[in-house]
Motif scaffolding. Sequence first.
Motif, PDB file in Angstrom:
ATOM      1  N   SER A   1     -11.237   5.189 -16.814  1.00 16.79           N
ATOM      2  CA  SER A   1     -11.581   6.600 -16.985  1.00 16.79           C
ATOM      3  C   SER A   1     -11.906   7.256 -15.644  1.00 16.79           C
ATOM      4  N   LEU A   2     -11.533   8.528 -15.516  1.00 15.18           N
ATOM      5  CA  LEU A   2     -11.832   9.298 -14.304  1.00 15.18           C
ATOM      6  C   LEU A   2     -13.259   9.818 -14.307  1.00 15.18           C
ATOM      7  N   SER A   3     -13.863   9.864 -15.481  1.00 13.21           N
ATOM      8  CA  SER A   3     -15.225  10.376 -15.603  1.00 13.21           C
ATOM      9  C   SER A   3     -16.229   9.252 -15.359  1.00 13.21           C
ATOM     10  N   GLU A   4     -17.169   9.476 -14.476  1.00 16.73           N
ATOM     11  CA  GLU A   4     -18.189   8.466 -14.178  1.00 16.73           C
ATOM     12  C   GLU A   4     -19.052   8.189 -15.398  1.00 16.73           C
ATOM     13  N   GLU A   5     -19.346   9.225 -16.173  1.00 18.87           N
ATOM     14  CA  GLU A   5     -20.162   9.066 -17.378  1.00 18.87           C
ATOM     15  C   GLU A   5     -19.466   8.177 -18.403  1.00 18.87           C
ATOM     16  N   VAL A   6     -18.163   8.369 -18.585  1.00 19.41           N
ATOM     17  CA  VAL A   6     -17.409   7.570 -19.555  1.00 19.41           C
ATOM     18  C   VAL A   6     -17.262   6.138 -19.051  1.00 19.41           C
ATOM     19  N   ARG A   7     -17.032   5.968 -17.746  1.00 17.21           N
ATOM     20  CA  ARG A   7     -16.921   4.621 -17.182  1.00 17.21           C
ATOM     21  C   ARG A   7     -18.205   3.828 -17.381  1.00 17.21           C
ATOM     22  N   PHE A   8     -19.340   4.499 -17.330  1.00 22.09           N
ATOM     23  CA  PHE A   8     -20.630   3.834 -17.456  1.00 22.09           C
ATOM     24  C   PHE A   8     -20.931   3.445 -18.906  1.00 22.09           C
ATOM     25  N   ARG A   9     -20.373   4.183 -19.841  1.00 23.57           N
ATOM     26  CA  ARG A   9     -20.690   3.969 -21.259  1.00 23.57           C
ATOM     27  C   ARG A   9     -19.890   2.789 -21.816  1.00 23.57           C
ATOM     28  N   LEU A  10     -20.554   1.903 -22.525  1.00 19.94           N
ATOM     29  CA  LEU A  10     -19.895   0.809 -23.236  1.00 19.94           C
ATOM     30  C   LEU A  10     -19.672   1.236 -24.679  1.00 19.94           C
ATOM     31  N   ASP A  11     -18.405   1.336 -25.075  1.00 18.70           N
ATOM     32  CA  ASP A  11     -18.070   1.823 -26.412  1.00 18.70           C
ATOM     33  C   ASP A  11     -17.856   0.666 -27.381  1.00 18.70           C
ATOM     34  N   VAL A  12     -18.320   0.857 -28.611  1.00 23.15           N
ATOM     35  CA  VAL A  12     -18.115  -0.144 -29.652  1.00 23.15           C
ATOM     36  C   VAL A  12     -16.653  -0.103 -30.090  1.00 23.15           C
ATOM     37  N   CYS A  13     -15.957  -1.244 -29.993  1.00 23.62           N
ATOM     38  CA  CYS A  13     -14.553  -1.302 -30.437  1.00 23.62           C
ATOM     39  C   CYS A  13     -14.359  -2.358 -31.526  1.00 23.62           C
ATOM     40  N   GLY A  14     -15.433  -3.026 -31.922  1.00 19.44           N
ATOM     41  CA  GLY A  14     -15.343  -3.999 -33.000  1.00 19.44           C
ATOM     42  C   GLY A  14     -16.714  -4.251 -33.582  1.00 19.44           C
ATOM     43  N   GLN A  15     -16.782  -4.413 -34.905  1.00 25.50           N
ATOM     44  CA  GLN A  15     -18.060  -4.706 -35.555  1.00 25.50           C
ATOM     45  C   GLN A  15     -17.799  -5.430 -36.870  1.00 25.50           C
ATOM     46  N   PHE A  16     -18.770  -6.286 -37.245  1.00 23.54           N
ATOM     47  CA  PHE A  16     -18.540  -7.200 -38.366  1.00 23.54           C
ATOM     48  C   PHE A  16     -19.887  -7.756 -38.825  1.00 23.54           C
ATOM     49  N   HIS A  17     -20.089  -7.805 -40.127  1.00 28.90           N
ATOM     50  CA  HIS A  17     -21.310  -8.419 -40.654  1.00 28.90           C
ATOM     51  C   HIS A  17     -21.035  -9.890 -40.925  1.00 28.90           C
ATOM     52  N   LEU A  18     -21.692 -10.757 -40.163  1.00 29.09           N
ATOM     53  CA  LEU A  18     -21.491 -12.198 -40.303  1.00 29.09           C
ATOM     54  C   LEU A  18     -22.309 -12.771 -41.455  1.00 29.09           C
ATOM     55  N   GLY A  19     -23.500 -12.224 -41.671  1.00 34.88           N
ATOM     56  CA  GLY A  19     -24.350 -12.725 -42.739  1.00 34.88           C
ATOM     57  C   GLY A  19     -25.197 -13.906 -42.323  1.00 34.88           C
ATOM     58  N   ASP A  20     -25.266 -14.191 -41.029  1.00 30.50           N
ATOM     59  CA  ASP A  20     -26.069 -15.293 -40.516  1.00 30.50           C
ATOM     60  C   ASP A  20     -26.562 -14.909 -39.125  1.00 30.50           C
ATOM     61  N   PHE A  21     -27.778 -15.322 -38.801  1.00 30.98           N
ATOM     62  CA  PHE A  21     -28.406 -14.939 -37.534  1.00 30.98           C
ATOM     63  C   PHE A  21     -27.852 -15.814 -36.412  1.00 30.98           C
ATOM     64  N   VAL A  22     -27.138 -15.193 -35.475  1.00 29.21           N
ATOM     65  CA  VAL A  22     -26.561 -15.929 -34.341  1.00 29.21           C
ATOM     66  C   VAL A  22     -27.611 -16.055 -33.242  1.00 29.21           C
ATOM     67  N   ASN A  23     -27.827 -17.289 -32.771  1.00 33.23           N
ATOM     68  CA  ASN A  23     -28.774 -17.464 -31.671  1.00 33.23           C
ATOM     69  C   ASN A  23     -28.137 -18.042 -30.416  1.00 33.23           C
ATOM     70  N   SER A  24     -26.809 -18.272 -30.451  1.00 35.01           N
ATOM     71  CA  SER A  24     -26.170 -18.806 -29.253  1.00 35.01           C
ATOM     72  C   SER A  24     -24.671 -18.551 -29.270  1.00 35.01           C
ATOM     73  N   PHE A  25     -24.137 -18.120 -28.128  1.00 36.74           N
ATOM     74  CA  PHE A  25     -22.695 -18.034 -27.897  1.00 36.74           C
ATOM     75  C   PHE A  25     -22.343 -18.952 -26.744  1.00 36.74           C
ATOM     76  N   VAL A  26     -21.197 -19.609 -26.816  1.00 37.69           N
ATOM     77  CA  VAL A  26     -20.704 -20.392 -25.682  1.00 37.69           C
ATOM     78  C   VAL A  26     -19.183 -20.412 -25.744  1.00 37.69           C
ATOM     79  N   LYS A  27     -18.534 -20.242 -24.606  1.00 41.86           N
ATOM     80  CA  LYS A  27     -17.080 -20.296 -24.567  1.00 41.86           C
ATOM     81  C   LYS A  27     -16.600 -21.731 -24.714  1.00 41.86           C
ATOM     82  N   GLY A  28     -15.569 -21.942 -25.525  1.00 34.81           N
ATOM     83  CA  GLY A  28     -15.045 -23.288 -25.700  1.00 34.81           C
ATOM     84  C   GLY A  28     -14.419 -23.460 -27.064  1.00 34.81           C
ATOM     85  N   SER A  29     -14.173 -24.701 -27.428  1.00 33.26           N
ATOM     86  CA  SER A  29     -13.514 -25.022 -28.686  1.00 33.26           C
ATOM     87  C   SER A  29     -14.119 -26.298 -29.254  1.00 33.26           C
TER      88      SER A  29
END
Length: 604
Positions: free
Chosen positions: A420-448
Motif C-alpha cells: 500500500s502507498l498509504s502509511e496508515e494502511v501499511r501499518f494496519r494488520l487486516d483480518v483475512c481469516g477467522q475460525f472458531h476452533l472450539g478449544d483453547f490454543v496455548n501453543s503454536f509451532v511450525k512443523g509436522s
Amino acid sequence: KKAKNCSPIPSQLDHLIAVGLWKDMSIRILNAKKSLKEMLSLKVKGETQARSLLFVTLAHSHKLFVGLGDGNLITYDIIVEKSEPRVKNNFPRRVTLGTRPIELSCLFSKNCLCIFVTGDRPTILFGRGNKVQYTSANVTEIHSVCSFSTEDYPDCLALSDAGSLTIGTVDDIEKLHIQTIELKQQPKKIVHHEPSRIFGLLTSESIFGSDEVENVRFLDDSTFEEIYRQQLKKNEKGLSICVSNLSGMDEYGLFIIVGASIIVSEDYEPKEGRIMAFSIQGEGKGRKVSLVAEVPTEGAVYNICPFMGDIVAAINCSIIKYRFKKVEEYEKALYFEEETSFEGFTIALYMKTMKNFVLVGDLMRSVTLLEYVEEKGQFSEVGKDYGANWMSSVEFIDEKFLLGSENESNLFVLKRNCESLSEEVRFRLDVCGQFHLGDFVNSFVKGSLVMEPVNAETAVKSCGVTGQSVIYGTSSGAIGSIVPITKEAYEYYIRLQRNLLRVIKPLGGLSHQEWRAFCNDRFIAESLNFIDGDIIESFVDMNQKEQERVLRYMTDELAGESIPLPKESMGRNELEKVEEKGWLHLETTVEEIENRILDMMRMH
C-alpha cells in the motif's frame, strides 16, 4: 521382479502374479491359472524401475504396492471381477519415503497385518478402517526385515543394515505415534537440543508439607534418563525456554535459554526475574550441562526467543533484546548485556521471531509486529491489529501473514499491507481469516507430526500446499495442524465442504456454519478463509453412494445446473486457469477427490 502375496487367507489375489519390467518400466499382471496370460499392464511414470512388488488385502480392499528405486511407493487399488483384475482408478497414490530403493515386507505383529518398507526412511503401513496409515519406524536405514519368533524372543522382527543385525518388536500398531514417559512432576515447557540429543524441560513439583519446587531438567531424548537438574530458587517459577545459537560463541554450540520470574504474593505483577543460559558439552554418557551465565530482570520473563544471533525476551510490558558477551579478563566468564527495548504493551505474553521481525501477542491488545532496524540498533513498530483480542498464542505463517489465537477458542489470520502507498494502511494488520476452533490454543509451532512423505512438487500440485504447516496444542490435550493452501485449492475444498454438508447429517441438527463462526463476547462473524479438515476427511469414510452424491452436487454446482454459484466464487478466467491445473472440472471422479484428500492427510 515378481510380486509377493501376503494375504493370510485365500483371496481373489491368489491367482495373480505381478511382474516389474525394467526395459519399459511397466508392471504386468499375469494369471497363474491361465498359462501366465497377461491380464493387465500398468505404466510406471518416472525414470526408475520397480524394485519390489506386493499384493495385499489391506484396509478392506485389494492393493498392489510398488516400491521404486528412487524411494517412491506407488499404491494401486485392484478390483477383481470374475477373476479379471482392473485398477480402481487412474490416479495411483505416490508417496516419497526417501531417496534409495524400497523393499516391501509383509509382517504380522500381534495378529495385525502390516507392511514394513525398508530404505533410508523405514516406514510401517497398516490399515485403520478404510484407510492405509503410514508411520515412521524408530530405526535407522534398514536393508532387509523378516518375522522372528522364538521362546525367548516371541513375536519379534529381525532387521539388518550394512553391518549389524537387530532383533526388536513393534508396539501396538494403533499406538505407534504415542509414547508416554513418567516424569513424576508437572511438565510446563519443553525444547529439544538436537546436537546433544537432549530434551530441556521446565517442571514443577509439589512436596507435601512444603512449597512447590520448580526445576529445569535435562533428559536424554532416547532413554529419557535424567542427565542434569537445576532447581530454581524459592518462589521462582520457570516461564519460558528456547534453544539458541549466540553470535561469537561457536565453541559452546547451541545454548538452552531459560526465563523465570520471582513470585511475591504482595506484588500486583512480578518485579523480579532472571534469564539463564545453559551450555551442553560432550557426547553420549560424557555429556555435561552447566549454567554459564544469568542476568536479573525487572519483571517476569514470559517468553524468550532466538533472534539474529542474540535473544529477545518478553518481560512484563516490554520487549528487550540481549547480547551474549565474554568478560575480557576471564576467558570463560560470560554475561548478558541489554541492547535495546520496546515498551507499551499491557503484558507481552506471547512472542515469535522471523528474520528481523518480532511478533508479539498482548494480554488484551491483540497483535503487534516489530521490526529491528540494525543500523539504528532499535525496534520499530511496523504493524498493529486494532482489535481487542485477549491473546493465547501467536505464530508467523510467513512474512506477510500472521496467525493468532484468542481466549474464546478462536483462530484468526492477519495480513500485512506491504504494497500500500498509504502509511496508515501499511501499518494496519487486516483480518483475512477467522475460525472458531472450539478449544483453547496455548501453543503454536511450525512443523509436522509426520515425516512429510509428500514431496514439495506433489504438495503444490496435488494438495495445493504453499508453505510449512503450523502445529497447535490445546488445553484439552488435543494436537492439530493448520496448513496454508493456494487460492485455487481453497476454492476446490470450500466447494467440497459445502456439498459434504449437504450429505452429512449434523449431530443434533446443529449448524456447522454457526459452530465455526468466530465468536467472542464482543461480536460474531462468519468463518472466513478456513477449511474444516474434519469435514473434508469425512469423505474418505463415506460409503460409495454418499461419495457419489457429493460428487454429483459438486458437478451440478460447477455447471450451474443445481444452485447458482456464490458471489465470492471465481470468474471465468480464474476458473479456466484452475481447470488447467486440474483442480476443478466437470469430469472429476470420486477417486480423484479421494486421492487429493489422502495426499493432504499424509502431510499432517
